[in-house]
Design an enzyme around this catalytic site. Structure first.
Site, PDB file in Angstrom:
ATOM      1  N   THR A   1      -3.009  -2.761 -17.255  1.00 55.71           N
ATOM      2  CA  THR A   1      -2.952  -4.160 -16.807  1.00 55.71           C
ATOM      3  C   THR A   1      -3.200  -4.274 -15.309  1.00 55.71           C
ATOM      4  OG1 THR A   1      -1.525  -6.124 -16.837  1.00 55.71           O
ATOM      5  CG2 THR A   1      -0.458  -4.066 -16.287  1.00 55.71           C
TER       6      THR A   1
ATOM      7  N   THR B   1      -2.479  -8.333 -20.658  1.00 52.22           N
ATOM      8  CA  THR B   1      -2.340  -6.872 -20.698  1.00 52.22           C
ATOM      9  C   THR B   1      -2.761  -6.323 -22.044  1.00 52.22           C
ATOM     10  OG1 THR B   1      -0.492  -6.867 -19.199  1.00 52.22           O
ATOM     11  CG2 THR B   1      -0.588  -5.035 -20.746  1.00 52.22           C
TER      12      THR B   1
ATOM     13  N   THR C   1       3.777  -6.856 -24.052  1.00 54.93           N
ATOM     14  CA  THR C   1       2.969  -7.654 -23.142  1.00 54.93           C
ATOM     15  C   THR C   1       3.799  -8.873 -22.740  1.00 54.93           C
ATOM     16  OG1 THR C   1       0.903  -8.888 -22.892  1.00 54.93           O
ATOM     17  CG2 THR C   1       1.885  -8.900 -25.068  1.00 54.93           C
ATOM     18  N   GLY C   2       3.488  -9.420 -21.585  1.00 56.83           N
ATOM     19  CA  GLY C   2       4.244 -10.586 -21.137  1.00 56.83           C
ATOM     20  C   GLY C   2       4.878 -10.343 -19.782  1.00 56.83           C
TER      21      GLY C   2
ATOM     22  N   ARG D   1       4.374  -5.180  -6.197  1.00 54.20           N
ATOM     23  CA  ARG D   1       5.151  -5.406  -7.427  1.00 54.20           C
ATOM     24  C   ARG D   1       4.581  -4.546  -8.577  1.00 54.20           C
ATOM     25  NH1 ARG D   1       3.846  -7.108 -12.898  1.00 54.20           N
ATOM     26  NH2 ARG D   1       5.649  -8.139 -13.770  1.00 54.20           N
TER      27      ARG D   1
ATOM     28  N   SER E   1      -6.808  -9.992 -16.681  1.00 52.88           N
ATOM     29  CA  SER E   1      -5.501  -9.324 -16.559  1.00 52.88           C
ATOM     30  C   SER E   1      -5.531  -7.829 -16.805  1.00 52.88           C
ATOM     31  CB  SER E   1      -4.489  -9.936 -17.527  1.00 52.88           C
ATOM     32  OG  SER E   1      -4.018 -11.148 -17.011  1.00 52.88           O
TER      33      SER E   1
END
Ligand code: SD4
Length: 333
Positions: free
Chosen positions: A212, A194, A245-246, A222, A91
């Site tokens: 990331t 990330t 993060t997420g 995106r 990632s």
């Protein structure tokens, strides 16, 4: 866990009471204790905190700089470069999982104690997006450069164009995904790696970085929260610094990292601020049970905190007592 850490102010005590990771950061304790007697104006309490387990290696990179009285800005750049260099990381960097069309596209941002900031998004075939982000910050009047423009800017400034090729692991995962092409940015931990990092140096200055490959199998083009100043990361040298993060869409909706810093400005501790930001995110994102988000923060006093939506978020913290991985507290019990 975080409270327990606060007792570990003294290196000697910590050595016997606490199980350090065997990281290089621990061996730099002595160096940092020497720096503790720096003249006025110097705060001998450098700290770096970063997301997920890969944060341990990244912190090692950052700590080398912080413990030698280097700048937080250099530390947060060099620290996350370690993760960008790791092609096994799915990632971050060029080893990341691709978008649904098979392209690895990278997002990154950086911010320093002067409020200077830079970012790149939708960048392809460049090994160190964080360094391009820093160059955007230092060499242009802009904050964010994206896509082919960002790549052109990188090449003009000495970065190499890397081959357009997935790693064997990413290619296998992508081919498996293509069988169903089912797209749901869920809390699958593999899609959430990330690296966000925030640090304070011996001068008490704060900086942050975030880098990331974004959500796996995203729509081509995106962009997530990570390169957006105030969403994936934010620094206010008078108050504190935060990163996220997420699932970036949920963080973008609440300007997450900016919110954490503003909550610290209102007097909340780093952990309380992260928790309140997660509560805001829950209020604004009806799908909150299906996604993972974690916030990290440090304040001007060098205190730190973290809070996540779901179980499973961990973070690495390095200071003069060592470099340790912690489990974050979380909202969805
Ligand atoms: C994104 N926030 O692009 C990033 C992904 C991430 O851990 O953090 N993964 O939405």
């Amino acid at each position: 866990m975080t409270t327990r850490r606060n007792f570990l102010k003294f290196t000697a005590l910590a050595g016997s009471l606490f199980a350090f990771s065997k990281s290089k950061a621990a061996s730099l304790v002595e160096e940092s204790s020497i720096a503790a007697s720096l003249p006025d104006g110097k705060v001998a309490k450098p700290i770096v905190i970063s997301t997920w387990k890969h944060g341990l290696a990244a912190n090692d990179g950052a700590w080398k700089i912080l413990s030698a009285n280097g700048a937080a800005l250099d530390a947060v750049e060099k620290g996350v470069m370690v993760t960008e260099d790791d092609l096994t990381n799915l990632s971050v960097g060029l080893g990341g999982l691709p978008d649904r069309d098979g392209n690895v596209t990278l997002d990154a941002s950086i911010m320093d104690e002067k409020g200077r900031c830079g970012g790149v998004a939708f960048l392809e075939r460049i090994k160190h997006p964080i360094s391009v982000a820093r160059m955007v910050m230092e060499k242009t009047p802009h904050v964010l450069i994206v896509g082919s423009g960002a790549q052109k800017f990188a090449l003009e400034n000495g970065f190499n164009l890397e081959p357009k090729k997935l790693t064997a692991e990413a290619e296998k995962a992508y081919k498996d995904w293509l069988k169903k092409s089912d797209y749901k940015p869920m809390m699958n931990i593999e899609n959430h790696d990330t690296i966000g990092m925030v640090a304070m140096d011996m001068s008490g200055n704060l900086s942050g970085s975030c880098t990331t490959s974004g959500l796996a199998y995203k729509i081509n083009g995106r962009v997530g929260d990570s390169p957006i100043i105030g969403a994936g990361m934010y620094v206010d040298n008078e108050v504190g610094a935060a990163c996220a993060t997420g699932v970036g869409e949920t963080v973008l909706r609440i300007c997450g990292s900016y919110l954490v810093v503003e909550l610290m400005r209102q007097g909340f501790s780093p952990k309380e601020a992260c928790k309140k930001a997660i509560e805001r995110l829950v209020a604004k994102n009806p799908n909150y049970k299906e996604v993972q988000v974690g916030f990290l923060a440090i304040n001007k006093k060098g205190e730190h905190g973290a809070f996540a939506l779901q179980k499973g978020f961990n973070y690495a913290l390095a200071d003069s007592t060592g470099n340790t991985l912690y489990d974050s507290e979380y909202y969805c019990k």
